[in-house]
Design a protein around this motif. Structure first.
Motif, PDB file in Angstrom:
ATOM      1  N   THR A  92      12.444   6.674  -2.353  1.00 15.14           N
ATOM      2  CA  THR A  92      13.472   7.062  -1.378  1.00 15.14           C
ATOM      3  C   THR A  92      12.952   8.160  -0.456  1.00 15.14           C
ATOM      4  O   THR A  92      13.121   8.108   0.766  1.00 15.14           O
ATOM      5  CB  THR A  92      14.739   7.540  -2.107  1.00 15.14           C
ATOM      6  OG1 THR A  92      15.217   6.502  -2.956  1.00 15.14           O
ATOM      7  CG2 THR A  92      15.820   7.923  -1.104  1.00 15.14           C
ATOM      8  N   ARG A  93      12.335   9.172  -1.035  1.00 14.36           N
ATOM      9  CA  ARG A  93      11.834  10.315  -0.262  1.00 14.36           C
ATOM     10  C   ARG A  93      10.758   9.903   0.740  1.00 14.36           C
ATOM     11  O   ARG A  93      10.731  10.391   1.878  1.00 14.36           O
ATOM     12  CB  ARG A  93      11.283  11.369  -1.221  1.00 14.36           C
ATOM     13  CG  ARG A  93      10.783  12.630  -0.516  1.00 14.36           C
ATOM     14  CD  ARG A  93      10.202  13.632  -1.493  1.00 14.36           C
ATOM     15  NE  ARG A  93       8.993  13.145  -2.155  1.00 14.36           N
ATOM     16  CZ  ARG A  93       8.909  12.859  -3.442  1.00 14.36           C
ATOM     17  NH1 ARG A  93       9.961  13.016  -4.238  1.00 14.36           N
ATOM     18  NH2 ARG A  93       7.789  12.420  -3.983  1.00 14.36           N
ATOM     19  N   GLU A  94       9.865   8.989   0.344  1.00 15.23           N
ATOM     20  CA  GLU A  94       8.736   8.594   1.187  1.00 15.23           C
ATOM     21  C   GLU A  94       9.039   7.361   2.044  1.00 15.23           C
ATOM     22  O   GLU A  94       8.134   6.798   2.651  1.00 15.23           O
ATOM     23  CB  GLU A  94       7.512   8.313   0.310  1.00 15.23           C
ATOM     24  CG  GLU A  94       7.058   9.493  -0.545  1.00 15.23           C
ATOM     25  CD  GLU A  94       6.558  10.659   0.294  1.00 15.23           C
ATOM     26  OE1 GLU A  94       6.260  10.451   1.496  1.00 15.23           O
ATOM     27  OE2 GLU A  94       6.477  11.780  -0.245  1.00 15.23           O
ATOM     28  N   HIS A  95      10.306   6.924   2.078  1.00 11.71           N
ATOM     29  CA  HIS A  95      10.688   5.741   2.871  1.00 11.71           C
ATOM     30  C   HIS A  95       9.816   4.536   2.483  1.00 11.71           C
ATOM     31  O   HIS A  95       9.287   3.834   3.340  1.00 11.71           O
ATOM     32  CB  HIS A  95      10.561   6.034   4.376  1.00 11.71           C
ATOM     33  CG  HIS A  95      11.329   7.234   4.817  1.00 11.71           C
ATOM     34  ND1 HIS A  95      12.708   7.257   4.906  1.00 11.71           N
ATOM     35  CD2 HIS A  95      10.906   8.479   5.169  1.00 11.71           C
ATOM     36  CE1 HIS A  95      13.107   8.456   5.304  1.00 11.71           C
ATOM     37  NE2 HIS A  95      12.032   9.223   5.470  1.00 11.71           N
ATOM     38  N   ALA A  96       9.708   4.310   1.165  1.00 10.71           N
ATOM     39  CA  ALA A  96       8.833   3.253   0.649  1.00 10.71           C
ATOM     40  C   ALA A  96       9.562   1.928   0.454  1.00 10.71           C
ATOM     41  O   ALA A  96       9.013   1.014  -0.155  1.00 10.71           O
ATOM     42  CB  ALA A  96       8.224   3.701  -0.686  1.00 10.71           C
ATOM     43  N   LEU A  97      10.790   1.822   0.940  1.00  8.54           N
ATOM     44  CA  LEU A  97      11.503   0.551   0.831  1.00  8.54           C
ATOM     45  C   LEU A  97      12.374   0.364   2.070  1.00  8.54           C
ATOM     46  O   LEU A  97      12.860   1.329   2.653  1.00  8.54           O
ATOM     47  CB  LEU A  97      12.359   0.497  -0.428  1.00  8.54           C
ATOM     48  CG  LEU A  97      13.594   1.402  -0.524  1.00  8.54           C
ATOM     49  CD1 LEU A  97      14.513   0.914  -1.623  1.00  8.54           C
ATOM     50  CD2 LEU A  97      13.200   2.836  -0.783  1.00  8.54           C
ATOM     51  N   GLN A  98      12.506  -0.914   2.479  1.00 12.26           N
ATOM     52  CA  GLN A  98      13.379  -1.235   3.602  1.00 12.26           C
ATOM     53  C   GLN A  98      14.373  -2.308   3.156  1.00 12.26           C
ATOM     54  O   GLN A  98      15.456  -1.994   2.685  1.00 12.26           O
ATOM     55  CB  GLN A  98      12.554  -1.667   4.819  1.00 12.26           C
ATOM     56  CG  GLN A  98      11.793  -0.491   5.439  1.00 12.26           C
ATOM     57  CD  GLN A  98      11.101  -0.846   6.733  1.00 12.26           C
ATOM     58  OE1 GLN A  98      11.514  -1.732   7.447  1.00 12.26           O
ATOM     59  NE2 GLN A  98      10.025  -0.137   7.047  1.00 12.26           N
ATOM     60  N   CYS A  99      13.962  -3.578   3.203  1.00 14.82           N
ATOM     61  CA  CYS A  99      14.910  -4.606   2.745  1.00 14.82           C
ATOM     62  C   CYS A  99      15.080  -4.552   1.228  1.00 14.82           C
ATOM     63  O   CYS A  99      16.113  -4.938   0.693  1.00 14.82           O
ATOM     64  CB  CYS A  99      14.464  -5.996   3.178  1.00 14.82           C
ATOM     65  SG  CYS A  99      13.182  -6.758   2.153  1.00 14.82           S
ATOM     66  N   GLY A 100      14.074  -4.079   0.512  1.00 16.68           N
ATOM     67  CA  GLY A 100      14.179  -3.890  -0.922  1.00 16.68           C
ATOM     68  C   GLY A 100      13.879  -5.100  -1.776  1.00 16.68           C
ATOM     69  O   GLY A 100      13.931  -5.009  -3.004  1.00 16.68           O
ATOM     70  N   TYR A 101      13.553  -6.238  -1.158  1.00 17.71           N
ATOM     71  CA  TYR A 101      13.367  -7.443  -1.971  1.00 17.71           C
ATOM     72  C   TYR A 101      12.154  -7.330  -2.887  1.00 17.71           C
ATOM     73  O   TYR A 101      12.171  -7.786  -4.028  1.00 17.71           O
ATOM     74  CB  TYR A 101      13.218  -8.677  -1.068  1.00 17.71           C
ATOM     75  CG  TYR A 101      13.442  -9.961  -1.822  1.00 17.71           C
ATOM     76  CD1 TYR A 101      14.730 -10.443  -2.043  1.00 17.71           C
ATOM     77  CD2 TYR A 101      12.373 -10.689  -2.334  1.00 17.71           C
ATOM     78  CE1 TYR A 101      14.950 -11.605  -2.741  1.00 17.71           C
ATOM     79  CE2 TYR A 101      12.583 -11.862  -3.038  1.00 17.71           C
ATOM     80  CZ  TYR A 101      13.875 -12.312  -3.238  1.00 17.71           C
ATOM     81  OH  TYR A 101      14.086 -13.459  -3.949  1.00 17.71           O
ATOM     82  N   CYS A 136       7.786  -5.379   5.010  1.00 18.79           N
ATOM     83  CA  CYS A 136       8.551  -4.411   5.788  1.00 18.79           C
ATOM     84  C   CYS A 136       7.828  -3.085   6.028  1.00 18.79           C
ATOM     85  O   CYS A 136       7.819  -2.575   7.142  1.00 18.79           O
ATOM     86  CB  CYS A 136       9.876  -4.110   5.082  1.00 18.79           C
ATOM     87  SG  CYS A 136      10.962  -5.521   4.818  1.00 18.79           S
ATOM     88  N   THR A 137       7.278  -2.512   4.972  1.00 20.00           N
ATOM     89  CA  THR A 137       6.945  -1.093   5.030  1.00 20.00           C
ATOM     90  C   THR A 137       5.571  -0.760   5.574  1.00 20.00           C
ATOM     91  O   THR A 137       5.341   0.347   6.041  1.00 20.00           O
ATOM     92  CB  THR A 137       7.030  -0.481   3.626  1.00 20.00           C
ATOM     93  OG1 THR A 137       6.010  -1.067   2.800  1.00 20.00           O
ATOM     94  CG2 THR A 137       8.384  -0.734   2.999  1.00 20.00           C
ATOM     95  N   GLY A 138       4.624  -1.661   5.458  1.00 23.40           N
ATOM     96  CA  GLY A 138       3.252  -1.331   5.827  1.00 23.40           C
ATOM     97  C   GLY A 138       2.519  -0.618   4.704  1.00 23.40           C
ATOM     98  O   GLY A 138       1.373  -0.190   4.896  1.00 23.40           O
ATOM     99  N   TYR A 139       3.171  -0.420   3.557  1.00 21.52           N
ATOM    100  CA  TYR A 139       2.566   0.087   2.320  1.00 21.52           C
ATOM    101  C   TYR A 139       2.278   1.588   2.327  1.00 21.52           C
ATOM    102  O   TYR A 139       2.058   2.162   1.259  1.00 21.52           O
ATOM    103  CB  TYR A 139       1.265  -0.664   1.979  1.00 21.52           C
ATOM    104  CG  TYR A 139       1.426  -2.149   1.849  1.00 21.52           C
ATOM    105  CD1 TYR A 139       1.996  -2.708   0.708  1.00 21.52           C
ATOM    106  CD2 TYR A 139       1.024  -2.990   2.873  1.00 21.52           C
ATOM    107  CE1 TYR A 139       2.154  -4.090   0.594  1.00 21.52           C
ATOM    108  CE2 TYR A 139       1.177  -4.363   2.766  1.00 21.52           C
ATOM    109  CZ  TYR A 139       1.751  -4.913   1.631  1.00 21.52           C
ATOM    110  OH  TYR A 139       1.904  -6.274   1.516  1.00 21.52           O
ATOM    111  N   VAL A 140       2.244   2.228   3.474  1.00 23.31           N
ATOM    112  CA  VAL A 140       1.861   3.642   3.515  1.00 23.31           C
ATOM    113  C   VAL A 140       2.805   4.477   2.657  1.00 23.31           C
ATOM    114  O   VAL A 140       2.377   5.300   1.827  1.00 23.31           O
ATOM    115  CB  VAL A 140       1.850   4.166   4.961  1.00 23.31           C
ATOM    116  CG1 VAL A 140       1.581   5.678   4.967  1.00 23.31           C
ATOM    117  CG2 VAL A 140       0.778   3.441   5.770  1.00 23.31           C
ATOM    118  N   GLY A 141       4.113   4.293   2.836  1.00 23.65           N
ATOM    119  CA  GLY A 141       5.075   5.050   2.059  1.00 23.65           C
ATOM    120  C   GLY A 141       5.020   4.719   0.580  1.00 23.65           C
ATOM    121  O   GLY A 141       5.219   5.598  -0.270  1.00 23.65           O
ATOM    122  N   ILE A 142       4.742   3.461   0.260  1.00 24.04           N
ATOM    123  CA  ILE A 142       4.660   3.048  -1.144  1.00 24.04           C
ATOM    124  C   ILE A 142       3.499   3.756  -1.827  1.00 24.04           C
ATOM    125  O   ILE A 142       3.648   4.327  -2.917  1.00 24.04           O
ATOM    126  CB  ILE A 142       4.499   1.521  -1.243  1.00 24.04           C
ATOM    127  CG1 ILE A 142       5.750   0.818  -0.724  1.00 24.04           C
ATOM    128  CG2 ILE A 142       4.212   1.104  -2.679  1.00 24.04           C
ATOM    129  CD1 ILE A 142       5.629  -0.685  -0.634  1.00 24.04           C
TER     130      ILE A 142
END
Length: 397
Positions: A92-101, A136-142
């Motif tokens: 959540t803090r690092e914006h590591a999810l968008q659609c969440g699937y 969605c995310t581009g993996y950077v936040g993940i």
């Protein structure tokens, strides 16, 4: 229909399933555990990842009947899990999810990395998550989220768990332990001559194979002769399809590569290995790690061998214990049964080439030429043999 016993999120259940039913369908359709998402249904995207006996597994291509007796943990089973809770906060803090699937499967794989990795190494995290795709995310936040959780736990003095807490080797879900099969050699040499690692950083104690099996083959030569051959890296590599030695900086260190071709696909694993030999009991061990730069697939492992005399010492049975790990995109096609079948075929070729050098058929003045490892041809041969065996069983006695 088959009734099987499973432990799902700590609860014992006995679902009734058809032999062809996949684990993901049992969880979603019979148990309403819809947190396990289905994406590609080919074992590629990683959305369906869950924990099977504590290790990440693709539930969309895992047959439920093959999991009898196993412990299954889905994303719902991690509600009270400390690591999963930290990952949810970090995501959540690092914006590591968008659609969440993809997130449930991503959390499962990330939890395994948090357990295993000694420190927050970005490359290791990316390799470990390479089997989980996100559009969605581009993996950077993940990657940032997983790295943050690992760093925070290590700073609190929580050490990495060797093997992620697994007590046995073998395929995911195989509680009894390692697989024992007949002739199989390839993974060991392939692993040891593959990857992209500096020789000085190779520590055998850090190579923890995820899977293992035993193997053996016979050579018509005395044990001492075979043991001596195993002390000649360049000649030995020439006996193994696809392997080459590029450098031998010290007597117990080698650098090399192995080339693999599967139809239009090809990979060149480069790396280094350490060799230990014991002349007293004609045994040895080879440990190594490596990487294919193009596919970003990494591999590591070890092989132990011992020369056992047979036929009054005129021949030798080479007993092998092989352990290996494979991570990255190419790991998606490395199914256990297929690996063992290919291992048996490659071992046969390897043994034949060793015997040629030992009985003098090969010209000792010639510089050994590396052979090409054509995995497609081996696959077709494996398929032919399997179909032949199936036809024989259908015909009956």
């Amino acid at each position: 229909m088959n009734k099987i016993q499973l432990t799902v999120n700590g609860s014992a259940i006995e679902p009734t399933v058809e032999p062809r039913t996949h684990l993901a369908d049992v969880l979603r359709d019979q148990l309403d555990l819809t947190g396990t998402h289905l994406g590609c249904e080919h074992g590629v995207c990683g959305a369906c990842t869950l924990l099977l006996d504590g290790a990440p597994a693709r539930s969309c291509i895992t047959l439920a009947v093959a999991c009898a007796g196993a412990a299954v943990t889905t994303i719902e089973g991690l509600d009270e899990d400390e690591i999963a809770a930290e990952l949810r906060v970090a995501f959540t803090r690092e914006h590591a999810l968008q659609c969440g699937y993809c997130t449930p499967g991503m959390i499962m794989s990330a939890r395994d990395l948090v357990l295993r990795l000694d420190h927050a190494d970005e490359h290791a995290i990316r390799v470990g998550l390479s089997g989980n795709l996100c559009r969605c995310t581009g993996y950077v936040g993940i990657v940032r989220a997983v790295s943050a959780v690992i760093a925070a736990r290590r700073q609190r003095g929580i050490a990495a768990v060797i093997g992620a807490g697994r007590t046995s080797l073998g395929p995911v879900g195989s509680q009894p332990g390692a697989i024992a099969v007949a002739p199989a050699r390839p993974a060991a040499v392939g692993i040891m001559l593959s990857g992209d690692l500096a020789l000085g950083s190779l520590d055998p104690s850090e190579v923890m194979p995820a899977k293992s099996f035993d193997a053996s083959f016979t050579v018509n030569a005395a044990p001492e002769q075979v043991f001596a051959l195993f002390g000649q890296p360049r000649t030995l590599a020439a006996c193994f399809p696809g392997a080459t030695i590029t450098d031998i900086p010290t007597p117990d260190r080698i650098e090399g590569a192995i080339s693999v071709a599967i139809g239009p696909l090809s990979a060149i694993f480069r790396g280094s290995a350490r060799i230990d030999r014991n002349a007293a009991d004609l045994s040895g061990r080879l440990v190594g790690t490596g990487r294919d730069r193009l596919s970003r697939t990494s591999t590591s492992g070890q092989i132990s061998w011992r020369m056992l005399p047979i036929d009054d010492g005129r021949a030798t049975r080479v007993a092998l214990a092989i352990g290996y790990s494979l991570s990255g995109p190419l790991a998606q096609i490395a199914r256990d049964g297929l690996v063992r079948d290919l291992a048996s075929r490659i071992t046969t070729t390897f043994a034949q080439n060793c015997e040629r050098h030992l009985n003098g058929t090969a010209d000792p003045t010639e510089t050994p030429e590396p052979q090409r490892l054509n995995a497609l041809a081996l696959l077709l041969d494996v398929a032919r043999k399997r179909l032949t065996g199936l036809a024989q069983r259908l015909r009956g006695p």
